[in-house]
Design an enzyme around this catalytic site. Structure first.
Site, PDB file in Angstrom:
ATOM      1  N   ASP A 141       0.843  -1.198   0.000  1.00 15.62           N
ATOM      2  CA  ASP A 141       0.000   0.000   0.000  1.00 15.62           C
ATOM      3  C   ASP A 141       0.875   1.244   0.000  1.00 15.62           C
ATOM      4  O   ASP A 141       0.971   1.974   0.975  1.00 15.62           O
ATOM      5  CB  ASP A 141      -0.925  -0.022   1.222  1.00 15.62           C
ATOM      6  CG  ASP A 141      -1.861   1.173   1.267  1.00 15.62           C
ATOM      7  OD1 ASP A 141      -2.150   1.729   0.194  1.00 15.62           O
ATOM      8  OD2 ASP A 141      -2.297   1.544   2.371  1.00 15.62           O
ATOM      9  N   ASP A 182       0.571   4.123  -1.473  1.00 16.85           N
ATOM     10  CA  ASP A 182      -0.061   5.441  -1.368  1.00 16.85           C
ATOM     11  C   ASP A 182      -0.829   5.614  -0.059  1.00 16.85           C
ATOM     12  O   ASP A 182      -1.505   6.619   0.151  1.00 16.85           O
ATOM     13  CB  ASP A 182      -0.972   5.727  -2.556  1.00 16.85           C
ATOM     14  CG  ASP A 182      -2.060   4.667  -2.734  1.00 16.85           C
ATOM     15  OD1 ASP A 182      -2.215   3.796  -1.846  1.00 16.85           O
ATOM     16  OD2 ASP A 182      -2.747   4.705  -3.770  1.00 16.85           O
ATOM     17  N   ASN A 222      -3.522   4.419   1.441  1.00 21.06           N
ATOM     18  CA  ASN A 222      -4.977   4.627   1.536  1.00 21.06           C
ATOM     19  C   ASN A 222      -5.705   3.381   2.017  1.00 21.06           C
ATOM     20  O   ASN A 222      -6.916   3.284   1.920  1.00 21.06           O
ATOM     21  CB  ASN A 222      -5.540   5.072   0.186  1.00 21.06           C
ATOM     22  CG  ASN A 222      -5.422   4.003  -0.890  1.00 21.06           C
ATOM     23  OD1 ASN A 222      -4.738   2.988  -0.694  1.00 21.06           O
ATOM     24  ND2 ASN A 222      -6.059   4.234  -2.012  1.00 21.06           N
ATOM     25  N   SER A 267     -40.951  14.780  -4.841  1.00 27.46           N
ATOM     26  CA  SER A 267     -41.041  13.367  -5.207  1.00 27.46           C
ATOM     27  C   SER A 267     -39.795  12.967  -6.004  1.00 27.46           C
ATOM     28  O   SER A 267     -38.761  13.645  -5.936  1.00 27.46           O
ATOM     29  CB  SER A 267     -42.320  13.119  -6.028  1.00 27.46           C
ATOM     30  OG  SER A 267     -42.522  11.741  -6.232  1.00 27.46           O
ATOM     31  N   GLN A 268     -39.900  11.877  -6.751  1.00 30.32           N
ATOM     32  CA  GLN A 268     -38.835  11.416  -7.642  1.00 30.32           C
ATOM     33  C   GLN A 268     -39.470  10.650  -8.793  1.00 30.32           C
ATOM     34  O   GLN A 268     -40.680  10.391  -8.799  1.00 30.32           O
ATOM     35  CB  GLN A 268     -37.819  10.550  -6.884  1.00 30.32           C
ATOM     36  CG  GLN A 268     -36.739  11.363  -6.192  1.00 30.32           C
ATOM     37  CD  GLN A 268     -35.443  10.600  -5.990  1.00 30.32           C
ATOM     38  OE1 GLN A 268     -35.422   9.418  -5.693  1.00 30.32           O
ATOM     39  NE2 GLN A 268     -34.330  11.299  -6.165  1.00 30.32           N
ATOM     40  N   ASP A 289     -29.767  15.033 -10.451  1.00 27.99           N
ATOM     41  CA  ASP A 289     -29.098  16.202  -9.893  1.00 27.99           C
ATOM     42  C   ASP A 289     -27.591  15.918  -9.772  1.00 27.99           C
ATOM     43  O   ASP A 289     -27.207  15.004  -9.057  1.00 27.99           O
ATOM     44  CB  ASP A 289     -29.704  16.561  -8.533  1.00 27.99           C
ATOM     45  CG  ASP A 289     -29.853  15.363  -7.590  1.00 27.99           C
ATOM     46  OD1 ASP A 289     -30.110  14.238  -8.060  1.00 27.99           O
ATOM     47  OD2 ASP A 289     -29.719  15.559  -6.371  1.00 27.99           O
ATOM     48  N   GLU A 334     -21.047   4.597  -7.261  1.00 32.56           N
ATOM     49  CA  GLU A 334     -22.337   5.147  -7.672  1.00 32.56           C
ATOM     50  C   GLU A 334     -22.439   5.374  -9.171  1.00 32.56           C
ATOM     51  O   GLU A 334     -23.497   5.203  -9.775  1.00 32.56           O
ATOM     52  CB  GLU A 334     -22.531   6.474  -6.925  1.00 32.56           C
ATOM     53  CG  GLU A 334     -23.784   7.236  -7.251  1.00 32.56           C
ATOM     54  CD  GLU A 334     -23.815   8.585  -6.550  1.00 32.56           C
ATOM     55  OE1 GLU A 334     -24.920   9.053  -6.249  1.00 32.56           O
ATOM     56  OE2 GLU A 334     -22.729   9.172  -6.307  1.00 32.56           O
TER      57      GLU A 334
END
Length: 756
Positions: free
Chosen positions: A120, A122, A124, A362-363, A486, A681
């Site tokens: 490791d 770096d 992190n 809402s969505q 968004d 995500e």
């Protein structure tokens, strides 16, 4: 060569499945202090050459034979066959096979320290392709008591080792026996297994007396009252109010505040409680408690988008449910539908999420398809048909109410086009954003009124200062958040005025789904929430009206895709968006339109890793003053991929769908292998090197972990499980070796270009 085993039973005979869930693999059943480490010993085997023999009846016959022990050496007098075999030296089990090799780790902390110090670079607490260590670590085998050493090589195996050591340590282990098969497992199988056995569990939430205070706590708003965990109960849910009040009274250290909501929830009321935010109650059911010999309330479980969330989110839940149902997590998928029914009944809409400051928002609506899929799964798995039908009936009623009172009335319905818009109610500045999020917007207004930004926010929120342009800005800002996209330059500054392709495609699907259910399940006569009978015909008419309007205002024949329509400027947007394929998912597009979208639209949006959210040309130039937006080029998102796969397949373009599936799953698998098991995500679909690195607001959820990724990200997890159902074994094997899309597609034989 034939291999001969001793008949004695080894200490490893009772070993658990090497791919067991961590609770089993690292739990008490495999506690090395009680079983495995104390009994390890070297296996021995005999190795022999093929045995030749002859009989008086057939001198030329020869076969291979397996003896049962060394004492089975024979002479010509003891058998009609003449055995001529040669015993070789005894060899270690470690030399015999690598498939079932096990490593002895006598000190997990020391091994972790050595691994991280070596690899490791770096610092992190992850081992990735960006680390510059030697990419090799020696481990001793269990069957040699650690004497025989073997190399663990490469980023993937070393990062898996880091993950396994980290998990074992979290289970309180100080030493362990580790199966090599957990380190070199096919990455497709490993990621699938982790999603099914670990990620869904880590993302599951359920309100109960143990976690209510933690779940109700809100760190987004910094006011004295916001520091207290708070739960808001609908005005008519007296049983819930009593249930949670008793929990609060029995646990004064929780400091839990339980409050009723008013019967009528207005934007003014929502703004009035922004300084004391709270979690909103969800659906509960009565269950029998054998400990008290009485009935009590139990919350329905649900899956959150990512590990930092505790709220039930709107359209994330639909995408997540697609993966849950494949994995037979029916209770979780149903729980989310039950919670949406509850939200529509008590809050008037499916909420962006169940926090008080989302009560006006809402969505994207997916309830009909979600409920239908859960219903079919309930019937398929033998659940009570009457109860399942009641579930479908309640879902249908909620969908009709949502359609009528949210999407097809003011302020969201545009009366001129007959199309719908994301246009939520709400007053003031959204309180859930970072404290400095709107500073650049508010600064000129603060200067105009000769006050600080904080002072201006207070004056504006209390309606002591009126700024119509700022009102318009926040109307559009709330609409962007309601859209789920968004943020994006496609919607910025105008979202509330746009009749978007995505929303109207979803409502067309509602109209068709509702008509189909009424006709096929409820004998073409359904008593709705207002005690009025519905027939399929009116819903089919609504669908046709919407389809006609979408063709008139949203379809662009020359470009071959659908575009959003500005209802105020009365013209089409020119932003190219992958939401055009939602019209195929919903079935609204004609065959001609689908053909043009495949011919012109697919080349617009297809990148190395699947569909990009929008084109680079539409996004425009990026600068310090005009930064990246996360729903624009070059980023790709799971829901865009998943809906396009279904839509393309529905219209007969299954091969195109499989090509896009392979691309998306490739960048997921490649990131998983190269970056310590990461699942995030969203991805930059234009690069295969580090697609999880996203330079846009909000960062990339799922990337912030140490040692081992524990939950991935909800709809991305689902996209992997869902995507694999489109691919056959050949494509899945190619994914397992991280074969790039271009190489894989080029190697498909001329006679079999199908991605299967």
């Amino acid at each position: 060569m034939n291999t001969i085993y001793h008949n004695r039973t080894s200490s490893a005979a009772s070993d658990v499945d090497p791919f067991s869930i961590p609770d089993v693999y690292y739990g008490p059943k495999t506690d090395p202090s009680r079983s495995r480490l104390n009994r390890v010993r070297t296996f021995s085997v005999h190795t022999v050459k093929p045995l030749k023999f002859s009989s008086s009846n057939n001198n030329n016959s020869s076969i291979s034979s397996a003896a049962t022990s060394s004492s089975s050496s024979t002479s010509s007098n003891s058998s009609p066959f003449n055995f001529n075999f040669k015993l070789k030296r005894r060899s270690s089990q470690d030399e015999r096979t690598v498939v079932n090799r096990k490593f002895l780790i006598t000190n997990i902390d020391a091994t972790l320290k050595q691994l991280l110090e070596n690899e490791d670079t770096d610092k992190n607490y992850q081992i990735t392709i960006e680390d510059t260590g030697p990419k090799v670590l020696k481990l001793g085998t269990a069957n040699s008591n650690g004497f025989n050493k073997f190399d663990i090589r490469g980023t993937y195996m070393l990062s898996n080792l880091l993950q396994e050591l980290t998990i074992a340590k979290r289970f309180g282990r100080v030493q362990m026996i580790l199966d090599e098969s957990r380190l070199n497992e096919n990455p497709v199988k490993r990621l699938t297994r982790m999603i099914r056995t670990q990620f869904w569990k880590a993302l599951t939430r359920q309100l109960d007396n143990n976690n209510i205070a933690a779940m109700a706590n809100d760190t987004k708003i910094d006011t004295p009252e916001a520091k207290l965990p708070r739960l808001y109960i609908p005005h008519s849910c007296h049983d819930q109010f009593q249930f949670f009040s008793e929990i609060a009274d029995s646990n004064p250290h929780f400091n839990l505040q339980v409050e009723y909501l008013p019967e009528f929830i207005t934007p003014e009321y929502v703004k009035s409680i922004n300084h004391k935010p709270g979690l909103l109650a969800l659906a509960m059911r009565k269950v029998y408690d054998p400990n008290t010999d009485s009935f009590t309330l139990k919350s329905w479980p649900y899956v959150v988008p990512g590990g930092r969330f505790n709220e039930l989110y709107g359209w994330d839940s639909y995408m997540i449910a697609l993966g849950l149902l494949i994995d037979n997590k029916i209770e979780l998928a149903r729980g989310m539908v039950e919670n949406f029914i509850f939200e529509i009944q008590h809050y008037g809409k499916i909420l962006n999420a169940n926090r008080s400051y989302y009560l006006c928002r809402s969505q994207p609506p997916f309830l009909t398809d979600m409920a239908i899929k859960v219903y079919h799964k309930l019937i398929e798995t033998g659940n009570d048909s009457i109860e399942s039908l009641d579930f479908l009936k309640r879902s249908l009623n909620a969908s009709i109410k949502e359609y009528n009172t949210v999407w097809c009335c003011a302020p969201r319905l545009d009366p001129k086009t007959g199309l719908s818009r994301y246009r939520p109610d709400g007053l003031g500045i959204p309180p859930e954003t970072e404290s400095t999020h709107f500073h650049s917007i508010l600064k000129p207004y603060a200067q105009k009124h000769n006050c600080s930004i904080d002072e201006f926010q207070s004056l504006y929120n209390s309606l002591k200062i009126h700024e119509p342009d700022l009102d318009e800005y926040f109307l559009n800002d709330r609409a962007v958040r309601e859209s789920g996209h968004d943020t994006s330059y496609r919607l910025e500054g105008r979202c509330a005025n746009l009749a978007t392709v995505d929303l109207n495609a979803l409502l067309y699907k509602y109209e068709i789904d509702i008509a189909t259910l009424i006709k096929n399940v409820f004998n073409d006569s359904f008593l709705n929430y207002e005690n009025k009978f519905e027939s399929s015909q009116i819903w089919l008419q609504r669908a046709q009206i919407r389809k006609t309007a979408m063709n008139k205002y949203l379809w662009n024949e020359s470009k071959g895709i659908f575009y959003d329509y500005d209802t105020i400027l009365e013209k089409q947007s020119d932003y190219d968006s992958a939401t055009t394929f939602w019209t195929m998912w919903s079935g609204q597009a004609s065959d001609h339109q689908a053909e043009l979208m495949v011919k012109h639209g697919i080349p617009m949006f297809e990148e190395l890793g699947g569909l990009v959210a929008g084109t680079e040309e539409s996004r425009g130039i990026i600068s310090v003053d005009r930064p990246n937006r996360q729903w624009d080029y070059p980023f790709g998102w799971a829901p865009h991929q998943m809906l396009a796969w279904v839509g393309l397949t529905k219209y007969g373009y299954a091969e195109v769908a499989r090509r896009l599936v392979y691309r998306w799953l490739y960048i997921m698998t490649k990131s998983f292998v190269d970056y310590n098991g990461i699942v995030v995500e969203k991805y930059n679909v234009t690069t295969g090197t580090d697609p999880h690195k996203v330079d846009a607001e909000y960062g990339n959820q799922g990337a912030d972990f140490k040692g081992v990724a524990t939950e991935g990200f909800g709809w991305v997890n689902a996209s992997y499980i869902f995507g694999l159902t489109f691919l056959g074994s050949h494509a899945q094997r190619a994914l397992g070796t991280c074969t790039s899309p271009d190489v894989f597609f080029s190697r498909l034989s001329a006679s079999n270009k199908s991605i299967n």
